[in-house]
Design a protein around this motif. Sequence first.
Motif, mmCIF file in Angstrom:
data_model
loop_
_atom_site.group_PDB
_atom_site.id
_atom_site.type_symbol
_atom_site.label_atom_id
_atom_site.label_comp_id
_atom_site.label_asym_id
_atom_site.label_seq_id
_atom_site.Cartn_x
_atom_site.Cartn_y
_atom_site.Cartn_z
ATOM 1 N N ALA A 163 -0.199 39.770 31.715
ATOM 2 C CA ALA A 163 -1.384 39.632 32.844
ATOM 3 C C ALA A 163 -2.984 39.328 32.022
ATOM 4 C CB ALA A 163 -1.256 41.275 33.400
ATOM 5 N N GLY A 164 -2.280 40.164 30.605
ATOM 6 C CA GLY A 164 -3.812 39.963 29.383
ATOM 7 C C GLY A 164 -4.328 37.787 29.406
ATOM 8 N N ARG A 165 -3.370 37.593 29.338
ATOM 9 C CA ARG A 165 -3.165 36.225 29.501
ATOM 10 C C ARG A 165 -3.918 35.547 30.492
ATOM 11 N NH1 ARG A 165 2.752 34.403 26.477
ATOM 12 N NH2 ARG A 165 1.866 35.030 25.073
ATOM 13 N N ARG A 166 -3.893 36.000 31.078
ATOM 14 C CA ARG A 166 -4.850 35.946 32.631
ATOM 15 C C ARG A 166 -6.225 36.002 33.099
ATOM 16 N NH1 ARG A 166 -1.605 38.217 35.848
ATOM 17 N NH2 ARG A 166 -2.447 39.639 36.247
ATOM 18 N N LEU A 167 -6.004 36.972 32.378
ATOM 19 C CA LEU A 167 -8.028 38.615 32.357
ATOM 20 C C LEU A 167 -8.120 37.535 31.493
ATOM 21 C CD1 LEU A 167 -6.957 41.413 32.387
ATOM 22 C CD2 LEU A 167 -7.449 40.197 34.109
ATOM 23 N N ALA A 168 -7.492 37.021 30.434
ATOM 24 C CA ALA A 168 -9.036 35.907 29.414
ATOM 25 C C ALA A 168 -9.037 34.738 29.876
ATOM 26 C CB ALA A 168 -7.422 36.194 27.925
ATOM 27 N N ARG A 169 -7.776 34.485 30.214
ATOM 28 C CA ARG A 169 -9.008 32.636 30.870
ATOM 29 C C ARG A 169 -9.803 33.033 31.874
ATOM 30 N NH1 ARG A 169 -2.632 31.791 31.278
ATOM 31 N NH2 ARG A 169 -3.221 32.234 32.878
ATOM 32 N N ARG A 170 -9.286 33.635 32.490
ATOM 33 C CA ARG A 170 -9.933 34.273 33.739
ATOM 34 C C ARG A 170 -10.449 35.802 33.493
ATOM 35 N NH1 ARG A 170 -7.170 33.166 39.203
ATOM 36 N NH2 ARG A 170 -9.680 33.557 40.295
ATOM 37 N N PRO A 171 -11.789 35.899 33.218
ATOM 38 C CA PRO A 171 -13.175 37.198 32.774
ATOM 39 C C PRO A 171 -13.898 37.710 33.135
ATOM 40 C CG PRO A 171 -14.001 35.196 31.382
ATOM 41 C CD PRO A 171 -13.295 35.309 32.091
ATOM 42 N N GLU A 172 -14.055 36.714 34.547
ATOM 43 C CA GLU A 172 -14.701 37.387 35.835
ATOM 44 C C GLU A 172 -13.648 38.296 36.261
ATOM 45 O OE1 GLU A 172 -13.808 34.040 35.495
ATOM 46 O OE2 GLU A 172 -12.928 33.690 37.282
ATOM 47 N N MET A 173 -12.198 37.570 36.530
ATOM 48 C CA MET A 173 -11.354 38.774 37.308
ATOM 49 C C MET A 173 -11.410 39.843 36.809
ATOM 50 S SD MET A 173 -7.569 36.999 37.854
ATOM 51 C CE MET A 173 -6.220 38.655 37.940
ATOM 52 N N ARG A 174 -10.832 40.173 37.965
ATOM 53 C CA ARG A 174 -11.176 42.207 37.825
ATOM 54 C C ARG A 174 -10.526 42.725 38.772
ATOM 55 N NH1 ARG A 174 -12.086 41.445 33.293
ATOM 56 N NH2 ARG A 174 -13.744 41.934 32.195
ATOM 57 N N ASN A 175 -9.186 43.805 38.667
ATOM 58 C CA ASN A 175 -8.377 43.954 39.304
ATOM 59 C C ASN A 175 -9.000 45.371 40.090
ATOM 60 O OD1 ASN A 175 -6.426 42.767 38.865
ATOM 61 N ND2 ASN A 175 -5.517 43.454 36.842
ATOM 62 N N MET B 285 -10.357 44.169 28.116
ATOM 63 C CA MET B 285 -9.016 43.123 28.997
ATOM 64 C C MET B 285 -7.831 43.897 28.844
ATOM 65 S SD MET B 285 -8.474 39.305 27.714
ATOM 66 C CE MET B 285 -9.131 39.889 26.290
ATOM 67 N N GLY B 286 -7.651 43.927 27.521
ATOM 68 C CA GLY B 286 -6.580 45.221 27.145
ATOM 69 C C GLY B 286 -6.283 46.422 28.480
ATOM 70 N N ARG B 287 -7.228 47.119 28.220
ATOM 71 C CA ARG B 287 -6.610 48.210 28.636
ATOM 72 C C ARG B 287 -6.230 47.739 30.463
ATOM 73 N NH1 ARG B 287 -9.834 52.942 26.996
ATOM 74 N NH2 ARG B 287 -10.187 53.170 25.069
ATOM 75 N N ASP B 288 -7.357 46.332 31.142
ATOM 76 C CA ASP B 288 -6.443 46.303 31.943
ATOM 77 C C ASP B 288 -5.518 45.883 32.628
ATOM 78 O OD1 ASP B 288 -9.786 46.680 32.927
ATOM 79 O OD2 ASP B 288 -9.974 44.906 32.992
ATOM 80 N N ALA B 289 -5.356 44.962 31.577
ATOM 81 C CA ALA B 289 -3.518 44.085 30.943
ATOM 82 C C ALA B 289 -2.965 45.239 31.506
ATOM 83 C CB ALA B 289 -3.219 43.380 29.921
ATOM 84 N N THR B 290 -2.563 46.284 30.209
ATOM 85 C CA THR B 290 -2.468 47.669 30.465
ATOM 86 C C THR B 290 -1.926 48.153 31.796
ATOM 87 O OG1 THR B 290 -2.605 48.066 28.021
ATOM 88 C CG2 THR B 290 -1.677 49.595 29.190
ATOM 89 N N ALA B 291 -3.142 48.177 32.015
ATOM 90 C CA ALA B 291 -3.506 48.975 33.600
ATOM 91 C C ALA B 291 -2.265 48.405 35.017
ATOM 92 C CB ALA B 291 -4.393 48.878 34.015
ATOM 93 N N GLU B 292 -2.146 46.815 35.346
ATOM 94 C CA GLU B 292 -1.524 46.121 35.525
ATOM 95 C C GLU B 292 0.270 46.902 35.518
ATOM 96 O OE1 GLU B 292 -1.876 41.318 36.949
ATOM 97 O OE2 GLU B 292 -3.494 42.380 36.236
ATOM 98 N N ALA B 293 -0.064 46.468 34.122
ATOM 99 C CA ALA B 293 1.369 46.579 33.647
ATOM 100 C C ALA B 293 2.249 47.693 34.121
ATOM 101 C CB ALA B 293 1.339 45.862 31.869
ATOM 102 N N PHE B 294 1.713 49.098 34.048
ATOM 103 C CA PHE B 294 1.633 49.922 34.457
ATOM 104 C C PHE B 294 2.177 50.350 36.108
ATOM 105 C CE2 PHE B 294 1.204 52.518 30.919
ATOM 106 C CZ PHE B 294 2.058 52.327 29.914
ATOM 107 N N THR B 295 1.347 49.327 36.548
ATOM 108 C CA THR B 295 1.375 49.587 38.522
ATOM 109 C C THR B 295 2.172 48.652 38.384
ATOM 110 O OG1 THR B 295 -1.275 50.011 38.039
ATOM 111 C CG2 THR B 295 -0.426 48.992 39.939
ATOM 112 N N TYR B 296 2.437 47.863 38.139
ATOM 113 C CA TYR B 296 3.396 47.279 38.490
ATOM 114 C C TYR B 296 4.916 47.257 37.896
ATOM 115 C CZ TYR B 296 7.489 43.108 38.866
ATOM 116 O OH TYR B 296 7.946 41.920 39.364
ATOM 117 N N ALA B 297 4.735 48.719 36.780
ATOM 118 C CA ALA B 297 6.605 49.279 37.309
ATOM 119 C C ALA B 297 6.027 49.953 37.734
ATOM 120 C CB ALA B 297 5.965 49.912 34.995
ATOM 121 N N TRP B 298 4.966 50.996 38.029
ATOM 122 C CA TRP B 298 5.232 52.078 38.846
ATOM 123 C C TRP B 298 5.842 51.522 40.378
ATOM 124 C CZ3 TRP B 298 5.042 56.930 38.676
ATOM 125 C CH2 TRP B 298 4.555 58.023 39.728
ATOM 126 N N GLU B 299 5.267 50.633 40.548
ATOM 127 C CA GLU B 299 5.802 50.241 42.041
ATOM 128 C C GLU B 299 7.193 49.385 41.877
ATOM 129 O OE1 GLU B 299 2.185 47.602 42.683
ATOM 130 O OE2 GLU B 299 0.872 49.104 43.343
#
Length: 125
Positions: free
Chosen positions: A37-49, A1-15
């Motif tokens: 993003a981490g909080r959102r993913l923690a609430r909805r673990p089935e959600m994958r980017n 989950m932490g890696r997904d949140a980091t990836a989402e943050a870096f993707t957002y920053a890049w864009e």
Amino acid sequence: MGRDATAEAFTYAWENWERIRLMENPAGYVYRVGERAGRRLARRPEMRNDFSIPDDEQPMVEPGLAPALASLSERQRLVVVMVHALGWTHRETAEFLGLSTSSVQKHLERGLSRLRHSLGVEVDA
């Protein structure tokens, strides 16, 4: 989950880097994006980017880059991506990761050396 949140943050920053880089504290802003993003993913673990890019929009990238990046330590990978992909300065990267600028330089040198070796790239001295 932490890696997904980091990836989402870096993707957002890049864009959105042109807007984010003008902020007073871009590292803090991107940190908050990842935190949300981490909080959102923690609430909805089935959600994958899905970070896939349509085939007709694929950037020109060395095919071996992803596995070579994956072979780096997490710290080396973060520093290499932040400095070379996102264009952050050593100082910004150091502040964001809680390191000294000399540590950022060492992680960058070692990470790039390992990438060159993995990709079979020779550098003229």
